[in-house]
Scaffold this motif. Sequence first.
Motif, PDB file in Angstrom:
ATOM      1  N   THR A 177       0.771  -1.218   0.033  1.00  0.00           N
ATOM      2  CA  THR A 177      -0.164  -0.043  -0.327  1.00  0.00           C
ATOM      3  C   THR A 177       0.807   1.110   0.530  1.00  0.00           C
ATOM      4  O   THR A 177       2.270   1.278   0.547  1.00  0.00           O
ATOM      5  N   VAL A 178       0.033   1.725  -0.612  1.00  0.00           N
ATOM      6  CA  VAL A 178       1.529   3.364  -0.843  1.00  0.00           C
ATOM      7  C   VAL A 178       0.046   4.664   0.122  1.00  0.00           C
ATOM      8  O   VAL A 178      -0.734   4.460  -0.714  1.00  0.00           O
ATOM      9  N   TYR A 179       0.855   6.095   0.829  1.00  0.00           N
ATOM     10  CA  TYR A 179      -0.140   6.474   1.333  1.00  0.00           C
ATOM     11  C   TYR A 179       0.545   8.184   1.238  1.00  0.00           C
ATOM     12  O   TYR A 179       1.838   7.876   0.290  1.00  0.00           O
ATOM     13  N   LEU A 180      -0.617   8.798   0.752  1.00  0.00           N
ATOM     14  CA  LEU A 180       0.019  10.041   0.730  1.00  0.00           C
ATOM     15  C   LEU A 180      -0.915  10.623   2.159  1.00  0.00           C
ATOM     16  O   LEU A 180      -1.796  10.500   1.713  1.00  0.00           O
ATOM     17  N   GLN A 181       0.254  11.244   2.657  1.00  0.00           N
ATOM     18  CA  GLN A 181      -0.187  11.507   3.653  1.00  0.00           C
ATOM     19  C   GLN A 181       0.122  13.726   3.320  1.00  0.00           C
ATOM     20  O   GLN A 181       0.405  14.190   3.202  1.00  0.00           O
ATOM     21  N   MET A 182      -1.197  14.339   3.891  1.00  0.00           N
ATOM     22  CA  MET A 182      -1.415  15.895   3.067  1.00  0.00           C
ATOM     23  C   MET A 182      -2.028  16.678   4.348  1.00  0.00           C
ATOM     24  O   MET A 182      -2.423  16.219   5.279  1.00  0.00           O
ATOM     25  N   ASN A 183      -1.080  17.617   4.893  1.00  0.00           N
ATOM     26  CA  ASN A 183      -1.363  18.181   5.815  1.00  0.00           C
ATOM     27  C   ASN A 183      -1.213  20.150   5.517  1.00  0.00           C
ATOM     28  O   ASN A 183      -1.078  20.597   3.852  1.00  0.00           O
ATOM     29  N   SER A 184      -1.128  20.688   6.135  1.00  0.00           N
ATOM     30  CA  SER A 184      -1.589  22.129   5.980  1.00  0.00           C
ATOM     31  C   SER A 184      -2.037  22.142   5.054  1.00  0.00           C
ATOM     32  O   SER A 184      -1.558  23.026   3.838  1.00  0.00           O
ATOM     33  N   LEU A 185      -2.855  22.050   4.150  1.00  0.00           N
ATOM     34  CA  LEU A 185      -3.642  21.910   3.035  1.00  0.00           C
ATOM     35  C   LEU A 185      -4.557  23.017   3.211  1.00  0.00           C
ATOM     36  O   LEU A 185      -4.655  24.078   3.675  1.00  0.00           O
ATOM     37  N   LYS A 186      -4.122  23.357   1.661  1.00  0.00           N
ATOM     38  CA  LYS A 186      -4.773  24.941   1.437  1.00  0.00           C
ATOM     39  C   LYS A 186      -6.264  24.744  -0.171  1.00  0.00           C
ATOM     40  O   LYS A 186      -5.878  23.457  -0.369  1.00  0.00           O
ATOM     41  N   PRO A 187      -6.684  25.915  -0.227  1.00  0.00           N
ATOM     42  CA  PRO A 187      -7.844  25.201  -1.444  1.00  0.00           C
ATOM     43  C   PRO A 187      -6.696  25.182  -2.612  1.00  0.00           C
ATOM     44  O   PRO A 187      -7.506  23.986  -3.569  1.00  0.00           O
ATOM     45  N   GLU A 188      -5.737  25.745  -2.952  1.00  0.00           N
ATOM     46  CA  GLU A 188      -5.328  25.133  -4.903  1.00  0.00           C
ATOM     47  C   GLU A 188      -5.087  24.089  -4.235  1.00  0.00           C
ATOM     48  O   GLU A 188      -4.529  23.429  -5.518  1.00  0.00           O
ATOM     49  N   ASP A 189      -5.394  23.067  -3.298  1.00  0.00           N
ATOM     50  CA  ASP A 189      -4.600  21.573  -3.296  1.00  0.00           C
ATOM     51  C   ASP A 189      -5.961  21.059  -3.772  1.00  0.00           C
ATOM     52  O   ASP A 189      -5.987  19.986  -4.474  1.00  0.00           O
ATOM     53  N   THR A 190      -7.359  21.492  -3.279  1.00  0.00           N
ATOM     54  CA  THR A 190      -8.367  21.131  -4.236  1.00  0.00           C
ATOM     55  C   THR A 190      -8.033  20.627  -5.449  1.00  0.00           C
ATOM     56  O   THR A 190      -7.623  20.984  -6.972  1.00  0.00           O
ATOM     57  N   ALA A 191      -8.620  19.253  -5.769  1.00  0.00           N
ATOM     58  CA  ALA A 191      -8.249  18.099  -7.037  1.00  0.00           C
ATOM     59  C   ALA A 191      -8.413  17.207  -7.285  1.00  0.00           C
ATOM     60  O   ALA A 191      -8.719  16.652  -5.497  1.00  0.00           O
TER      61      ALA A 191
END
Length: 121
Positions: free
Chosen positions: A77-91
């Motif tokens: 399994t591969v994970y992507l931990q996303m912190n400090s998300l910004k509106p421009e990360d919307t996708a």
Amino acid sequence: QVQLVESGGGLVQAGGSLRLSCVPSGTAGSINTMGWYRQGPGKQRELVATITAGGSINYAEPVKGRFTISKDNAKNTVYLQMNSLKPEDTAIYYCHANIRRYVDPKVDDYWGQGTQVTVST
């Protein structure tokens, strides 16, 4: 037939966190590289992060220091931990795998169905 099953997307406020997961099934080869790409509204698909079988990691500049890619070899399994998300990360975030076949030296690229990540202000 290889399938990449993604999970973990959703709606989060700016500054929040999400973790995406991707599990390949039906593999008939060895994985060279797995990674995450994203496609925002009106934009082309772009690289987010990749990790090789040997553990080498590459991040796109906009996510460096905020996102972490990792893998669990036991669970494949591969994970992507996303912190400090910004509106421009919307996708829509897509899992990708590059797999070398067992039966011949060819490699194939596979994509997941995509999971929506929405970051509100």
